[in-house]
Write a protein that holds these residues in place. Sequence first.
Motif, PDB file in Angstrom:
ATOM      1  N   ARG A 408       0.854  -1.195   0.000  1.00 31.30           N
ATOM      2  CA  ARG A 408       0.000   0.000   0.000  1.00 31.30           C
ATOM      3  C   ARG A 408       0.892   1.248   0.000  1.00 31.30           C
ATOM      4  O   ARG A 408       1.706   1.441   0.914  1.00 31.30           O
ATOM      5  CB  ARG A 408      -0.927   0.002   1.211  1.00 31.30           C
ATOM      6  CG  ARG A 408      -1.957  -1.122   1.166  1.00 31.30           C
ATOM      7  CD  ARG A 408      -2.713  -1.248   2.480  1.00 31.30           C
ATOM      8  NE  ARG A 408      -3.408  -0.017   2.829  1.00 31.30           N
ATOM      9  CZ  ARG A 408      -4.643   0.320   2.407  1.00 31.30           C
ATOM     10  NH1 ARG A 408      -5.294  -0.521   1.607  1.00 31.30           N
ATOM     11  NH2 ARG A 408      -5.206   1.448   2.784  1.00 31.30           N
ATOM     12  N   GLU A 433      -1.098  -1.292  -4.358  1.00 31.17           N
ATOM     13  CA  GLU A 433      -2.357  -0.578  -4.143  1.00 31.17           C
ATOM     14  C   GLU A 433      -2.039   0.882  -3.841  1.00 31.17           C
ATOM     15  O   GLU A 433      -1.280   1.178  -2.915  1.00 31.17           O
ATOM     16  CB  GLU A 433      -3.130  -1.192  -2.983  1.00 31.17           C
ATOM     17  CG  GLU A 433      -4.454  -0.475  -2.702  1.00 31.17           C
ATOM     18  CD  GLU A 433      -5.204  -1.077  -1.540  1.00 31.17           C
ATOM     19  OE1 GLU A 433      -5.873  -0.327  -0.808  1.00 31.17           O
ATOM     20  OE2 GLU A 433      -5.112  -2.312  -1.356  1.00 31.17           O
ATOM     21  N   SER A 435      -2.930   3.857  -2.172  1.00 29.85           N
ATOM     22  CA  SER A 435      -3.810   4.080  -1.032  1.00 29.85           C
ATOM     23  C   SER A 435      -4.309   5.514  -0.940  1.00 29.85           C
ATOM     24  O   SER A 435      -5.508   5.760  -0.974  1.00 29.85           O
ATOM     25  CB  SER A 435      -3.073   3.707   0.262  1.00 29.85           C
ATOM     26  OG  SER A 435      -3.803   4.116   1.397  1.00 29.85           O
ATOM     27  N   THR A 436      -3.383   6.459  -0.829  1.00 20.45           N
ATOM     28  CA  THR A 436      -3.769   7.843  -0.566  1.00 20.45           C
ATOM     29  C   THR A 436      -2.856   8.794  -1.319  1.00 20.45           C
ATOM     30  O   THR A 436      -1.640   8.559  -1.405  1.00 20.45           O
ATOM     31  CB  THR A 436      -3.678   8.167   0.944  1.00 20.45           C
ATOM     32  OG1 THR A 436      -4.363   7.159   1.681  1.00 20.45           O
ATOM     33  CG2 THR A 436      -4.278   9.523   1.250  1.00 20.45           C
ATOM     34  N   SER A 469      -1.848   1.352   7.903  1.00 23.16           N
ATOM     35  CA  SER A 469      -1.992   0.477   6.746  1.00 23.16           C
ATOM     36  C   SER A 469      -1.109   0.896   5.577  1.00 23.16           C
ATOM     37  O   SER A 469      -0.940   0.126   4.622  1.00 23.16           O
ATOM     38  CB  SER A 469      -3.456   0.454   6.292  1.00 23.16           C
ATOM     39  OG  SER A 469      -3.831   1.714   5.744  1.00 23.16           O
ATOM     40  N   VAL A 470      -0.544   2.104   5.638  1.00 26.45           N
ATOM     41  CA  VAL A 470       0.327   2.589   4.563  1.00 26.45           C
ATOM     42  C   VAL A 470       1.732   2.026   4.769  1.00 26.45           C
ATOM     43  O   VAL A 470       2.349   2.233   5.816  1.00 26.45           O
ATOM     44  CB  VAL A 470       0.361   4.126   4.522  1.00 26.45           C
ATOM     45  CG1 VAL A 470       1.430   4.616   3.547  1.00 26.45           C
ATOM     46  CG2 VAL A 470      -1.007   4.672   4.124  1.00 26.45           C
TER      47      VAL A 470
END
Length: 727
Positions: A408, A433, A435-436, A469-470
């Motif tokens: 992530r 993924e 993520s942000t 989660s990052v």
Amino acid sequence: MKQVVQNYKSGELSVLDVPVPGCKPGGVLVRSAFSLISTGTELMKVSEAGMSMLGKARSRPDQVAKVVQSVAVNGLPATYRKVMGKLDSYTPLGYSLCGVVEQVGAAIDDVKVGDLVACAGNEHALHAEVNWVPRNLYVPVPDGLAPRHAAFGTVGSIALQGVRQGEPQLGEVALVIGLGLIGQLVVQLLAAAGVRVVGADPDPVRCELAERLGVVACGDPGSAAVENAVAELTGGHGVDQVYLAAGGGSNQPVELAARLARDRGRVVDIGKCRLDLPWNAYYEKELDVRFSRSYGPGRYDPEYELDGRDYPIGYVRWTERRNLACFLDLAARGRVDVEPLISRIADFEDAVETYRQLKDGELKAVAVLFRYPGEAGAGEAQAPAVAVPAVRRGTAAAPARPSRSPVRLAFVGAGNYATSMLLPHLARREGVELSTVVTTTALSAANAQRKFGFARATTDLDAVLGDASVDAVFVVTRHSSHAELTRRALLAGKTVFVEKPLALTEDELAGVLAAVEESGNDRLQVGFNRRFAPLLREAKARFGARTGPASLRYLVNAGRLQPGSWYLQQGTEGSRFAGEGGHFVDTASWLLGADPVSVYAVAPSGNEDLQIVLRYPDGSTATLSYVTAGAPGFPKETLDLVADGKVLKLDDFVRASVYGSKRWVSSRLPKARDKGQSAELASFVRAVRTGGPMPVPLESLVATTAATLAVQAALVGGAPVTLARSL
């Protein structure tokens, strides 16, 4: 040694071999690093020497009077022989320089061999490789002041003495007539003293320069613009002081001074202009006319200048030497900036041609410096080595751990490079993924989210750094924020990919490493992608191992930036080379298999082109030519690596070849330039996923950053900078 001399009879200029002066008591021998041409005084002497005998007589009526007196006393034949003998001899030029103390005479205890000093005097600070300078005509150069800037010391003292004669006070208004070298320095000194300055000069280029350096308004002396500016600033009363820094035979400066000075104002003559004072104008305003004698009290006093007899500070606050030290201090503290005044730095061996160009008007210059052959040694004595910070890994929160799949990623910044060179590779990579995305403006974050499929878009950096989660954070913002954002992400326990540069200053670099030590998190990658380029990696493999030192030549045809580019914001974003130069240093170091131990850099005056020499532990060298003035159609990056009878050649990441016992040439079919971004990102993601070693050792990233920063130090110091590894 060599020295610039002129035959006043014929006007001939030459660089002669002359004996090195002896080191007499009461002074020091100084080896020149830079000397300054006074484009006013010296060019006047050069021009006079080219005149006919009648022209020389007309230009120096004071000397004619001495000849007439000599004829009356000594007779015509003896006077003629004396005059011809003096005319037909070489005379020196120069009176302002900076150099290194090479030998110390008896009774000298304020400097030592190896010290950098600024020197003054038209008999002691000459355009020569070595000068003997008496005690009161040299001062040590303050730490941090570049030798080429310290060479302005004498001319700066002349300007400073002129300003002192005007006795400026806070809030006053002054007029500077003549914006040559002295006038530009007077402008800056007055502005530093809290005086509002109006400038007058017929040259619009010099007016523009003065406006950058502190004048409120500027214009042609004959225009209404100057008078209108004075009227507006003074309420119609006139300026408090006028500084005559002009030359020539026109009486316009003194007439303008009378017209624009206030009642009982002060008029200070610094230059050598015509002074036919209009009596009525000066009488009616009772103007105070003052002369400024060269560098200050002590000038022309042999007991002061030659015998070293100082004046008590309680009676004479500002002497010749104290003025020199004061000006250097102002320059070192940034209150006076002489760099914009430098029109050219010429090699000393080109002195005759440089004077010719100045005299003939081919070279329009405010200030010209001579750089001496031994100048590199001068800088080494002054500039300390740049420390390459040691990497210390703490144990507080070591985050090196295998990550779950998918990895992530969060992006801080979504500008052109991120959206064109990084995100396209990551958006389609399996096991990743997005993520942000965090940006300072909501719209850019939303655009990146829409285009690349980020799960979230925000302007809140803390939310990302606090998101467990990052796995990794990409820092792809403007250069000035890289170090701080990297530091914060490391402290938050994130693996970090930061685009170059890692840092713009040594303090920023130290801050990043302090975060590594504090957190125990050394999971850092800088976007030095060229070492991952497939074509270059194949060429290196075919070149094979080497046993002897190598020579690498790297030409970067960087091209000119578009107006408005944020790369031009050097005050906040650093120099252009500081921003992208790490790419080329890293590539050279990777090809040579080591980190550099010293950096030397030179830059032609007036542009951003750089010539950089990196030296490596085994004697290998890499020469980087970073140029902006090349043809836009020429390839951007070309390099050659030579060692052990082999040559590796790379043409802009399109073609490569290796010449040795066998020849290898890459495919002749044109292909897109692959500078390694995809392979670099693959290596980074793999390291994040597995918890394995980062693609490039942290020590190498630090060494490359330190070497890139040392380029500026080498430019300022004018000498090689040693990269000393911290323990």
